[in-house]
Design a protein around this motif. Structure first.
Motif, mmCIF file in Angstrom:
data_model
loop_
_atom_site.group_PDB
_atom_site.id
_atom_site.type_symbol
_atom_site.label_atom_id
_atom_site.label_comp_id
_atom_site.label_asym_id
_atom_site.label_seq_id
_atom_site.Cartn_x
_atom_site.Cartn_y
_atom_site.Cartn_z
ATOM 1 N N MET A 33 0.781 -1.185 0.017
ATOM 2 C CA MET A 33 0.029 0.013 0.180
ATOM 3 C C MET A 33 0.963 1.213 -0.086
ATOM 4 S SD MET A 33 -3.013 -1.086 0.017
ATOM 5 C CE MET A 33 -3.945 0.210 0.387
ATOM 6 N N VAL A 34 0.493 2.010 -0.974
ATOM 7 C CA VAL A 34 1.751 3.313 -1.057
ATOM 8 C C VAL A 34 0.788 4.543 -0.852
ATOM 9 C CG1 VAL A 34 3.352 2.136 -2.766
ATOM 10 C CG2 VAL A 34 1.244 3.284 -3.604
ATOM 11 N N TYR A 40 -8.447 12.361 -3.718
ATOM 12 C CA TYR A 40 -7.704 11.835 -4.980
ATOM 13 C C TYR A 40 -6.407 12.698 -5.080
ATOM 14 C CZ TYR A 40 -6.543 10.585 -9.524
ATOM 15 O OH TYR A 40 -5.926 9.946 -10.647
ATOM 16 N N GLU A 41 -6.085 13.942 -4.585
ATOM 17 C CA GLU A 41 -4.916 14.548 -4.769
ATOM 18 C C GLU A 41 -3.875 13.969 -4.144
ATOM 19 O OE1 GLU A 41 -5.915 18.533 -3.667
ATOM 20 O OE2 GLU A 41 -7.345 19.019 -5.206
ATOM 21 N N ALA A 42 -4.023 12.892 -3.357
ATOM 22 C CA ALA A 42 -2.858 12.240 -2.479
ATOM 23 C C ALA A 42 -2.295 11.502 -3.536
ATOM 24 C CB ALA A 42 -3.543 11.282 -1.462
ATOM 25 N N ILE A 43 -2.840 11.198 -4.709
ATOM 26 C CA ILE A 43 -2.139 10.684 -5.994
ATOM 27 C C ILE A 43 -1.020 10.996 -6.151
ATOM 28 C CG2 ILE A 43 -2.297 9.529 -8.128
ATOM 29 C CD1 ILE A 43 -3.905 7.645 -6.080
ATOM 30 N N GLU A 44 -1.151 12.469 -6.386
ATOM 31 C CA GLU A 44 -0.068 13.455 -6.675
ATOM 32 C C GLU A 44 1.179 13.405 -6.078
ATOM 33 O OE1 GLU A 44 -1.667 17.308 -7.129
ATOM 34 O OE2 GLU A 44 -3.371 16.658 -8.590
ATOM 35 N N HIS A 45 1.023 13.001 -4.623
ATOM 36 C CA HIS A 45 2.294 13.100 -3.729
ATOM 37 C C HIS A 45 3.089 11.646 -3.847
ATOM 38 C CE1 HIS A 45 1.146 16.851 -2.062
ATOM 39 N NE2 HIS A 45 -0.297 16.269 -1.789
ATOM 40 N N LEU A 49 7.077 9.045 -6.467
ATOM 41 C CA LEU A 49 7.699 8.073 -5.739
ATOM 42 C C LEU A 49 7.751 6.325 -6.185
ATOM 43 C CD1 LEU A 49 7.237 9.563 -2.194
ATOM 44 C CD2 LEU A 49 9.402 9.864 -3.764
ATOM 45 N N TYR A 50 6.505 6.013 -6.862
ATOM 46 C CA TYR A 50 5.911 4.676 -7.311
ATOM 47 C C TYR A 50 5.212 4.789 -8.351
ATOM 48 C CZ TYR A 50 6.982 3.920 -2.162
ATOM 49 O OH TYR A 50 7.510 3.844 -0.961
ATOM 50 N N ASP A 51 5.582 3.739 -9.280
ATOM 51 C CA ASP A 51 4.435 3.524 -10.285
ATOM 52 C C ASP A 51 3.314 2.852 -9.695
ATOM 53 O OD1 ASP A 51 6.011 4.539 -12.157
ATOM 54 O OD2 ASP A 51 7.135 2.491 -12.322
ATOM 55 N N ILE A 52 2.361 3.455 -9.707
ATOM 56 C CA ILE A 52 0.992 2.798 -9.142
ATOM 57 C C ILE A 52 0.512 1.716 -9.917
ATOM 58 C CG2 ILE A 52 -1.515 3.354 -8.214
ATOM 59 C CD1 ILE A 52 -0.409 6.109 -7.332
ATOM 60 N N ASP A 53 0.458 0.553 -9.608
ATOM 61 C CA ASP A 53 0.071 -0.550 -10.475
ATOM 62 C C ASP A 53 -1.496 -0.728 -10.441
ATOM 63 O OD1 ASP A 53 2.665 -1.333 -11.109
ATOM 64 O OD2 ASP A 53 2.850 -2.056 -8.964
ATOM 65 N N MET A 54 -2.225 -0.436 -9.191
ATOM 66 C CA MET A 54 -3.429 -0.579 -8.861
ATOM 67 C C MET A 54 -4.141 0.511 -8.158
ATOM 68 S SD MET A 54 -5.552 -3.725 -7.286
ATOM 69 C CE MET A 54 -5.190 -4.799 -8.774
ATOM 70 N N ASP A 64 -15.941 12.399 -10.191
ATOM 71 C CA ASP A 64 -15.226 13.706 -9.935
ATOM 72 C C ASP A 64 -13.908 13.909 -10.737
ATOM 73 O OD1 ASP A 64 -17.574 14.527 -8.682
ATOM 74 O OD2 ASP A 64 -16.399 14.014 -6.770
ATOM 75 N N TYR A 65 -13.172 12.625 -10.923
ATOM 76 C CA TYR A 65 -11.691 12.704 -11.515
ATOM 77 C C TYR A 65 -11.762 11.900 -12.580
ATOM 78 C CZ TYR A 65 -10.358 15.322 -7.555
ATOM 79 O OH TYR A 65 -10.314 16.340 -6.322
ATOM 80 N N ARG A 66 -12.811 11.796 -13.591
ATOM 81 C CA ARG A 66 -12.830 10.858 -14.604
ATOM 82 C C ARG A 66 -11.523 10.937 -15.591
ATOM 83 N NH1 ARG A 66 -18.943 10.404 -16.935
ATOM 84 N NH2 ARG A 66 -20.024 10.731 -14.823
ATOM 85 N N SER A 67 -11.149 12.428 -15.957
ATOM 86 C CA SER A 67 -10.238 12.586 -16.896
ATOM 87 C C SER A 67 -8.681 12.178 -16.283
ATOM 88 C CB SER A 67 -9.987 13.906 -17.268
ATOM 89 O OG SER A 67 -9.913 14.748 -16.132
ATOM 90 N N GLU A 68 -8.478 12.383 -14.932
ATOM 91 C CA GLU A 68 -7.234 11.915 -14.354
ATOM 92 C C GLU A 68 -7.116 10.616 -14.146
ATOM 93 O OE1 GLU A 68 -8.499 15.941 -12.537
ATOM 94 O OE2 GLU A 68 -9.429 14.375 -13.154
ATOM 95 N N VAL A 69 -8.150 9.790 -13.899
ATOM 96 C CA VAL A 69 -8.256 8.427 -13.729
ATOM 97 C C VAL A 69 -7.829 7.779 -15.253
ATOM 98 C CG1 VAL A 69 -9.448 6.390 -13.349
ATOM 99 C CG2 VAL A 69 -9.497 8.060 -11.950
ATOM 100 N N GLU A 70 -8.608 8.208 -16.265
ATOM 101 C CA GLU A 70 -8.345 7.713 -17.689
ATOM 102 C C GLU A 70 -6.828 8.086 -18.024
ATOM 103 O OE1 GLU A 70 -12.304 8.195 -20.301
ATOM 104 O OE2 GLU A 70 -11.645 10.118 -19.403
ATOM 105 N N ASN A 71 -6.542 9.093 -17.610
ATOM 106 C CA ASN A 71 -4.834 9.357 -17.852
ATOM 107 C C ASN A 71 -4.040 8.240 -17.342
ATOM 108 O OD1 ASN A 71 -2.706 11.223 -18.854
ATOM 109 N ND2 ASN A 71 -2.494 11.226 -16.637
ATOM 110 N N MET A 72 -4.237 8.071 -15.996
ATOM 111 C CA MET A 72 -3.396 6.891 -15.456
ATOM 112 C C MET A 72 -3.580 5.678 -16.167
ATOM 113 S SD MET A 72 -4.111 7.389 -11.341
ATOM 114 C CE MET A 72 -2.868 6.303 -10.792
ATOM 115 N N MET A 73 -4.710 5.419 -16.518
ATOM 116 C CA MET A 73 -5.067 4.039 -17.138
ATOM 117 C C MET A 73 -4.101 4.039 -18.551
ATOM 118 S SD MET A 73 -8.979 2.586 -16.330
ATOM 119 C CE MET A 73 -9.488 4.419 -17.018
ATOM 120 N N GLU A 74 -4.415 5.161 -19.313
ATOM 121 C CA GLU A 74 -3.763 5.079 -20.365
ATOM 122 C C GLU A 74 -2.303 5.398 -20.564
ATOM 123 O OE1 GLU A 74 -4.044 7.950 -24.652
ATOM 124 O OE2 GLU A 74 -5.677 7.939 -23.200
ATOM 125 N N ASN A 75 -1.769 6.320 -19.699
ATOM 126 C CA ASN A 75 -0.349 6.682 -20.031
ATOM 127 C C ASN A 75 0.546 5.823 -18.882
ATOM 128 O OD1 ASN A 75 -0.791 8.532 -21.976
ATOM 129 N ND2 ASN A 75 -1.416 10.142 -20.249
#
Length: 224
Positions: A33-34, A40-45, A49-54, A64-75
């Motif tokens: 657990m990282v 959701y903004e906790a992700i930015e910190h 440091l880590y590649d979030i696998d899941m 509320d954060y559709r575009s940000e989550v789509e970006n994580m999945m795509e990139n």
């Protein structure tokens, strides 16, 4: 050979739910657990440091954060699992359209939750059985132009491809029944149901019940 560590971030509104999920996942030696937060903004910190696998994310925060989550999945090729409450299954279609890899209910038991997580880690998708019927209903409306009057009454069981029992189970999957419910309906053990489902998925060349149901509907193999 040591299995690669899976870095998991948990974004959930309710602290009690977060603590429960953390307790469950921290018993798995390959999961680290990282991040866990209600924001959701906790992700930015964490991402520097880590590649979030899941990413496990509350369904309301996801919206509320559709575009940000789509970006994580795509990139970043992050696998995303949505967490919802009973009664929120209607959000499953929105989530699936975004391309998420799992849709789980917070009320499910720990054993089923771990199985779902492992299923996604292995590269498959997992939609909670209770949410499958809502997904099927939306798919019906999409196929038949929003009206049940257009849904054909005739259907043809694929007995030339699958056994009679597999066809029965395929129908019950379409009806949104869980393995436990199917076992009760057919008066067989849950283990037997799992064996039939596994065989059915292999023959259909699909990875989960949602793909199996969609394939069945497209081919008019089940009664709607």
């Amino acid at each position: 050979m040591m299995q690669e560590i899976i870095h998991v971030a948990l974004i959930e509104r309710h602290q009690l739910v977060r603590e429960g999920i953390k307790h469950i996942l921290q018993t798995n030696p390959i999961i680290q657990m990282v991040a866990d937060s209600d924001n959701y903004e906790a992700i930015e910190h964490v991402t520097p440091l880590y590649d979030i696998d899941m990413l496990l994310i509350d369904v309301h925060i996801l919206m509320d954060y559709r575009s940000e989550v789509e970006n994580m999945m795509e990139n970043y090729h992050t696998k995303v699992i949505v967490l919802a409450n009973n009664g929120e299954e209607s959000r499953v279609t929105e989530a699936v359209k975004l391309g998420v890899h799992g849709y789980l209910l917070k009320e499910m038991n720990a054993k089923s939750f771990v199985y779902a997580i492992e299923t996604v880690i292995d590269g498959n998708a997992y939609i909670h059985p209770s949410a499958t019927s809502d997904l099927v209903d939306d798919y019906r409306r999409l196929m038949y132009k929003e009206t049940r009057d257009d849904i054909p009454d005739n259907f043809e069981r694929p007995y030339h491809l699958y056994t009679k029992r597999e066809c029965e189970i395929l129908q019950l999957l379409t009806d949104g029944q869980s393995n436990k419910s199917i076992a009760k309906t057919l008066d067989i053990s849950e283990k037997t149901v799992k064996n039939h489902v596994s065989s059915l998925f292999k023959k259909m060349q699909v990875h989960d019940r949602t793909q199996a149901v969609v394939t069945a509907i497209r081919n008019n193999w089940v009664q709607l």
